[in-house]
Design an enzyme around this catalytic site. Structure first.
Site, PDB file in Angstrom:
ATOM      1  N   ASP A  87     -31.610 116.545 121.638  1.00 12.11           N
ATOM      2  CA  ASP A  87     -31.803 117.384 120.446  1.00 12.11           C
ATOM      3  C   ASP A  87     -31.822 118.858 120.858  1.00 12.11           C
ATOM      4  OD1 ASP A  87     -34.100 115.194 118.577  1.00 12.11           O
ATOM      5  OD2 ASP A  87     -32.013 114.982 119.242  1.00 12.11           O
TER       6      ASP A  87
ATOM      7  N   GLU B 213     -30.213 120.326 123.290  1.00  9.98           N
ATOM      8  CA  GLU B 213     -28.825 120.778 123.516  1.00  9.98           C
ATOM      9  C   GLU B 213     -28.140 121.015 122.171  1.00  9.98           C
ATOM     10  OE1 GLU B 213     -27.432 121.396 126.389  1.00  9.98           O
ATOM     11  OE2 GLU B 213     -25.461 121.850 125.543  1.00  9.98           O
ATOM     12  N   TYR B 214     -28.369 120.095 121.231  1.00  3.52           N
ATOM     13  CA  TYR B 214     -27.750 120.217 119.898  1.00  3.52           C
ATOM     14  C   TYR B 214     -28.260 121.500 119.216  1.00  3.52           C
ATOM     15  CZ  TYR B 214     -26.406 119.145 115.095  1.00  3.52           C
ATOM     16  OH  TYR B 214     -25.847 119.221 113.835  1.00  3.52           O
ATOM     17  N   ASP B 215     -29.580 121.663 119.214  1.00  2.00           N
ATOM     18  CA  ASP B 215     -30.175 122.832 118.530  1.00  2.00           C
ATOM     19  C   ASP B 215     -29.701 124.141 119.161  1.00  2.00           C
ATOM     20  OD1 ASP B 215     -33.377 121.146 118.002  1.00  2.00           O
ATOM     21  OD2 ASP B 215     -31.436 121.032 116.962  1.00  2.00           O
TER      22      ASP B 215
ATOM     23  N   LEU C 166     -18.324  95.877  88.465  1.00  2.00           N
ATOM     24  CA  LEU C 166     -17.781  94.604  88.947  1.00  2.00           C
ATOM     25  C   LEU C 166     -18.248  93.471  88.049  1.00  2.00           C
ATOM     26  CD1 LEU C 166     -18.539  94.978  92.762  1.00  2.00           C
ATOM     27  CD2 LEU C 166     -16.291  95.065  91.676  1.00  2.00           C
TER      28      LEU C 166
ATOM     29  N   LYS D 168     -23.561  94.335  99.211  1.00  2.00           N
ATOM     30  CA  LYS D 168     -23.622  95.192  98.017  1.00  2.00           C
ATOM     31  C   LYS D 168     -24.872  96.074  98.143  1.00  2.00           C
ATOM     32  CE  LYS D 168     -23.073  95.068  92.970  1.00  2.00           C
ATOM     33  NZ  LYS D 168     -24.205  95.945  92.614  1.00  2.00           N
TER      34      LYS D 168
ATOM     35  N   GLU E  94     -21.766 104.172  98.585  1.00  2.00           N
ATOM     36  CA  GLU E  94     -23.113 104.075  98.009  1.00  2.00           C
ATOM     37  C   GLU E  94     -24.066 104.913  98.848  1.00  2.00           C
ATOM     38  OE1 GLU E  94     -22.768 101.973  95.472  1.00  2.00           O
ATOM     39  OE2 GLU E  94     -24.783 101.677  94.710  1.00  2.00           O
TER      40      GLU E  94
ATOM     41  N   LYS F 183     -24.535  88.102  92.785  1.00  2.00           N
ATOM     42  CA  LYS F 183     -25.824  88.802  92.627  1.00  2.00           C
ATOM     43  C   LYS F 183     -26.971  87.969  93.180  1.00  2.00           C
ATOM     44  CE  LYS F 183     -26.280  92.049  90.228  1.00  2.00           C
ATOM     45  NZ  LYS F 183     -26.370  93.491  90.466  1.00  2.00           N
TER      46      LYS F 183
HETATM   47  N1  LIG Z   1     -19.216  98.807  91.380  1.00  2.00           N
HETATM   48  C1  LIG Z   1     -18.441  98.621  92.450  1.00  2.00           C
HETATM   49  O1  LIG Z   1     -17.240  98.605  92.381  1.00  2.00           O
HETATM   50  C2  LIG Z   1     -19.102  98.445  93.778  1.00  2.00           C
HETATM   51  C3  LIG Z   1     -20.426  98.596  94.087  1.00  2.00           C
HETATM   52  C4  LIG Z   1     -20.711  98.375  95.466  1.00  2.00           C
HETATM   53  C5  LIG Z   1     -21.961  98.466  96.143  1.00  2.00           C
HETATM   54  N2  LIG Z   1     -23.095  98.772  95.467  1.00  2.00           N
HETATM   55  N3  LIG Z   1     -22.035  98.240  97.475  1.00  2.00           N
HETATM   56  C6  LIG Z   1     -20.939  97.910  98.191  1.00  2.00           C
HETATM   57  C7  LIG Z   1     -19.691  97.807  97.565  1.00  2.00           C
HETATM   58  C8  LIG Z   1     -18.502  97.445  98.377  1.00  2.00           C
HETATM   59  N4  LIG Z   1     -18.659  97.276  99.694  1.00  2.00           N
HETATM   60  O2  LIG Z   1     -17.425  97.362  97.830  1.00  2.00           O
HETATM   61  C9  LIG Z   1     -19.594  98.046  96.200  1.00  2.00           C
HETATM   62  S1  LIG Z   1     -18.185  98.036  95.177  1.00  2.00           S
END
Ligand SMILES: NC(=O)c1cc2c(N)ncc(C(N)=O)c2s1
Length: 318
Positions: A34, A36-38, A84, A115, A170, A310
């Site tokens: 850190d 060196e970075y700083d 989706l 997801k 995300e 889900k």
């Molecule tokens: N609503 C969407 O199209 C997506 C929502 C999300 C999410 N919350 N996390 C990962 C992906 C992914 N790896 O594609 C996607 S794609």
């Protein structure tokens, strides 16, 4: 040091600092201390102050910039950020597979990805420079949160190649950061956030980038909007190319040859999701071939070539 020497020194310092930041934040494998970075960052800031005409927005010194905004500007997405369709059990995944096979005659391979339970964002790069970041909003119109996204260390201000591309991902708050933030809020008598997703969204909707910068947000990139001269034919290739460009992708993705392999992957993560240091709310399954994605197209609001399995809501983090 004259202007030409300063320009060369500034460029060398920027490349070093970008590489160090990529190693530290994205690879989790720093090559320098850190200190060196700083030291190099201070040298860059000093040189840019002596030569203000050389200070440009993509400089590593410009991550936490400016005064608070009065409001967020609305932006139109060039390609809508769609939601989706969902599947809640193995049989519904098999139904999805049957619908896909009815829509294309070729062999179907899938890509499975975690997801991430955060805030969907779009990052625009022009000739490799990060020029704009936006929330998904209603899928067509989002809000310009560029200044806040610039504070996320895993968002490169400059890609490793000068490509013009809009990537999607995300933004999220790691579980540990969420717990630390809520402890601080509670000790200040403030209302804690209900979950890391709300904490990430609340942090990115701060008008003052200095607040967002303190929230230790992170990001996984997983998709493409517009890509000039797209060199890829499959989603799996896109994930690999995004990583080569210096973008942080989630390492748990897997290419599956059939829906039974997808179901095995999904069920393995039902079991192991609690081991992750970030929250996920399911698994995204996409047809890998971009030609087949095009054949399958979209319904009014979702792609026919993808679905989201889900998970039941995770018990609250205490
Ligand atoms: N609503 C969407 O199209 C997506 C929502 C999300 C999410 N919350 N996390 C990962 C992906 C992914 N790896 O594609 C996607 S794609």
């Amino acid at each position: 040091m004259n202007a030409t020497e300063a320009k060369q020194k500034i460029e060398t310092l920027r490349q070093d600092l970008e590489q160090y930041s990529y190693e530290y934040h994205t690879l989790d494998d720093p090559s320098v201390s850190d200190y060196e970075y700083d030291k190099k960052m201070q040298e860059l800031i000093k040189l840019e102050e002596e030569h203000p005409d050389l200070k440009t927005p993509d400089s590593p010194s410009q991550r936490v910039g400016g005064k608070p905004l009065d409001a967020f500007v609305k932006v139109q997405h060039d390609i809508p950020m769609l939601s989706l369709g969902n599947a809640f059990n193995d049989e519904e995944l098999r139904d999805f597979d049957r619908r896909v096979k009815n829509g294309t005659d070729a062999e179907v391979n899938y890509v499975c990805e975690l997801k991430i339970d955060g805030l969907a964002v779009s990052l625009k790069y022009e000739d490799g420079i990060f020029v704009r970041g936006a929330t998904r909003g209603d899928g067509t119109t989002g809000e310009d949160i560029t200044k806040n996204l610039r504070t996320i260390r895993n968002i490169p201000l400059r890609l490793k190649e000068p490509v013009t591309v809009e990537v999607r991902g995300e933004a999220y708050m790691p579980k540990k950061s969420f717990m630390v933030l809520n402890e601080a809020k509670e000790s200040n008598g403030e209302e804690p956030f209900a979950n890391p997703r709300n904490a990430a969204a609340g942090s990115l909707r701060q008008l003052d980038p200095k607040i967002a910068a303190k929230r230790n947000l992170d990001i996984f990139l997983y998709g493409i909007g517009v890509w000039e001269n797209d060199p890829t034919d499959a989603h799996s290739e896109r994930l690999e190319k995004m990583k080569e460009l210096g973008l942080k992708t989630n390492p748990e993705w897997k290419k599956c040859n059939d829906i039974e392999e997808v179901i095995d992957y999904v069920n393995s993560w039902v079991e192991h999701r609690a081991d992750l240091d970030y929250e996920i709310d399911g698994i995204v399954i996409k047809v890998d071939s971009l030609d087949q994605q095009e054949d399958l197209g979209f319904t009014a609001k979702s792609p026919r070539w993808a679905t989201a399995y889900k998970f039941p809501a995770e018990e609250a983090i205490t």
